[in-house]
Write an enzyme that holds these catalytic residues in place. Structure first.
Site, mmCIF file in Angstrom:
data_model
loop_
_atom_site.group_PDB
_atom_site.id
_atom_site.type_symbol
_atom_site.label_atom_id
_atom_site.label_comp_id
_atom_site.label_asym_id
_atom_site.label_seq_id
_atom_site.Cartn_x
_atom_site.Cartn_y
_atom_site.Cartn_z
ATOM 1 N N LYS A 44 0.819 -1.219 0.000
ATOM 2 C CA LYS A 44 0.000 0.000 0.000
ATOM 3 C C LYS A 44 0.848 1.262 0.000
ATOM 4 C CE LYS A 44 -2.124 -0.793 3.902
ATOM 5 N NZ LYS A 44 -1.653 -2.111 4.291
ATOM 6 N N ARG A 100 -9.248 1.562 9.499
ATOM 7 C CA ARG A 100 -8.927 0.164 9.784
ATOM 8 C C ARG A 100 -9.947 -0.479 10.705
ATOM 9 N NH1 ARG A 100 -2.815 1.038 9.197
ATOM 10 N NH2 ARG A 100 -2.030 -1.040 8.808
ATOM 11 N N ARG A 149 11.516 -7.024 4.447
ATOM 12 C CA ARG A 149 11.508 -5.635 4.915
ATOM 13 C C ARG A 149 12.133 -5.525 6.303
ATOM 14 N NH1 ARG A 149 5.856 -2.485 5.114
ATOM 15 N NH2 ARG A 149 5.650 -3.431 7.156
ATOM 16 N N ARG A 201 12.276 -2.216 10.835
ATOM 17 C CA ARG A 201 11.121 -1.677 11.565
ATOM 18 C C ARG A 201 10.849 -2.526 12.792
ATOM 19 N NH1 ARG A 201 5.821 -0.232 8.048
ATOM 20 N NH2 ARG A 201 4.826 -1.385 9.711
ATOM 21 N N ARG A 210 -0.117 -8.760 13.566
ATOM 22 C CA ARG A 210 -0.682 -7.728 12.685
ATOM 23 C C ARG A 210 -1.598 -8.347 11.632
ATOM 24 N NH1 ARG A 210 4.675 -5.426 11.049
ATOM 25 N NH2 ARG A 210 3.586 -4.582 9.255
HETATM 26 P P1 ADP Z 1 1.281 -2.182 7.964
HETATM 27 O O1 ADP Z 1 2.481 -2.369 7.091
HETATM 28 O O2 ADP Z 1 1.195 -3.207 9.048
HETATM 29 O O3 ADP Z 1 0.017 -2.023 7.211
HETATM 30 P P2 ADP Z 1 1.386 0.616 8.875
HETATM 31 O O4 ADP Z 1 2.696 1.223 8.628
HETATM 32 O O5 ADP Z 1 0.249 1.069 8.046
HETATM 33 O O6 ADP Z 1 1.584 -0.940 8.815
HETATM 34 O O7 ADP Z 1 0.981 0.790 10.416
HETATM 35 C C1 ADP Z 1 1.858 0.370 11.449
HETATM 36 C C2 ADP Z 1 1.132 0.378 12.801
HETATM 37 O O8 ADP Z 1 0.591 1.700 13.054
HETATM 38 C C3 ADP Z 1 -0.075 -0.559 12.902
HETATM 39 O O9 ADP Z 1 0.274 -1.876 13.202
HETATM 40 C C4 ADP Z 1 -0.859 0.141 14.034
HETATM 41 O O10 ADP Z 1 -0.312 -0.130 15.299
HETATM 42 C C5 ADP Z 1 -0.657 1.618 13.743
HETATM 43 N N1 ADP Z 1 -1.734 2.125 12.875
HETATM 44 C C6 ADP Z 1 -1.602 2.565 11.595
HETATM 45 N N2 ADP Z 1 -2.788 2.966 11.103
HETATM 46 C C7 ADP Z 1 -3.707 2.758 12.081
HETATM 47 C C8 ADP Z 1 -5.109 2.945 12.189
HETATM 48 N N3 ADP Z 1 -5.829 3.432 11.174
HETATM 49 N N4 ADP Z 1 -5.718 2.635 13.352
HETATM 50 C C9 ADP Z 1 -5.024 2.168 14.376
HETATM 51 N N5 ADP Z 1 -3.706 1.940 14.355
HETATM 52 C C10 ADP Z 1 -3.036 2.232 13.221
#
Ligand code: ADP
Length: 191
Positions: free
Chosen positions: A13, A88, A127, A133, A144
């Site tokens: 994404k 989400r 990654r 990360r 996750r």
């Molecule tokens: P991923 O690669 O897992 O999709 P992101 O970089 O989008 O990860 O998000 C990393 C973390 O940030 C998530 O695991 C969560 O803890 C937090 N996070 C991101 N977006 C949201 C959201 N919309 N609601 C709640 N927590 C979020």
């Protein structure tokens, strides 16, 4: 243009969101990136968010919703935005509906990137090695994926019932996937 990108962790994404948003001249708003920026700056929000992120859990809706509301109120988002990683949860869907309604616009399209689970694990492991990360460890990655399946996957049906979903195959070269997304968006009428 008001777009949402959805898909499981590792679907690509973030990579695609930046490229596609650039094409349309709108900001790509990634909640994950905003949280990570706050974590590295050591802000109050970052300290709070880190506890959840490192466990693979979602940051509470109240915090996330406020953050997104502030972000889309900024000048560069007046003409539209591409949301990556938000909404989400069902609560976030409702909040976003309210935010968009308030501006007198509507949501145009929800792009869902599909990638099979084996490929997701492979990408996230890769990654973890290249970016380091703190939430890319095997255990947290698994959590996750679970949280995504429980809380976020059901949102696809909500948007599908509104006729907004376009699924795009996320397997292939980055450029190929970008082309597929742009094709899927070709006939979207701007609101
Ligand atoms: P991923 O690669 O897992 O999709 P992101 O970089 O989008 O990860 O998000 C990393 C973390 O940030 C998530 O695991 C969560 O803890 C937090 N996070 C991101 N977006 C949201 C959201 N919309 N609601 C709640 N927590 C979020």
């Amino acid at each position: 243009m008001r777009l949402i990108f959805m898909g499981p962790p590792g679907a690509g994404k973030g990579t695609q969101a930046k490229v596609v948003a650039d094409r349309f001249g709108i900001p790509a708003i990634s909640t994950g990136d905003i949280f990570r920026a706050n974590v590295s700056e050591g802000t109050e929000l970052g300290v709070e968010a880190k506890r959840y992120m490192d466990a693979g859990e979602y940051v509470p809706d109240s915090i996330t919703n406020r953050m997104v509301r502030n972000r889309i109120d900024e000048e560069d988002a007046v003409k539209g935005f591409l949301l990556d990683g938000y909404p989400r949860t069902l609560d976030q869907v409702e909040e976003l509906d309210g935010m968009i309604r308030f501006t007198g616009h509507r949501l145009d399209t929800v792009i869902v990137l599909t990638v099979d689970p084996d490929e997701l694990v492979r990408r996230l492991t890769e990654r973890a090695e290249s970016e380091g990360r703190s939430d890319d460890t095997e255990e947290v990655v698994r959590r996750r994926q679970e949280v995504y399946a429980e809380q976020t996957e059901p949102l696809i049906e909500v948007y599908r019932s509104r006729g907004l979903v376009r699924e795009v195959n996320g397997i292939g070269e980055v450029d190929e996937v970008t082309e597929r997304i742009l094709d899927a968006l070709a006939d979207v009428q701007e609101s």
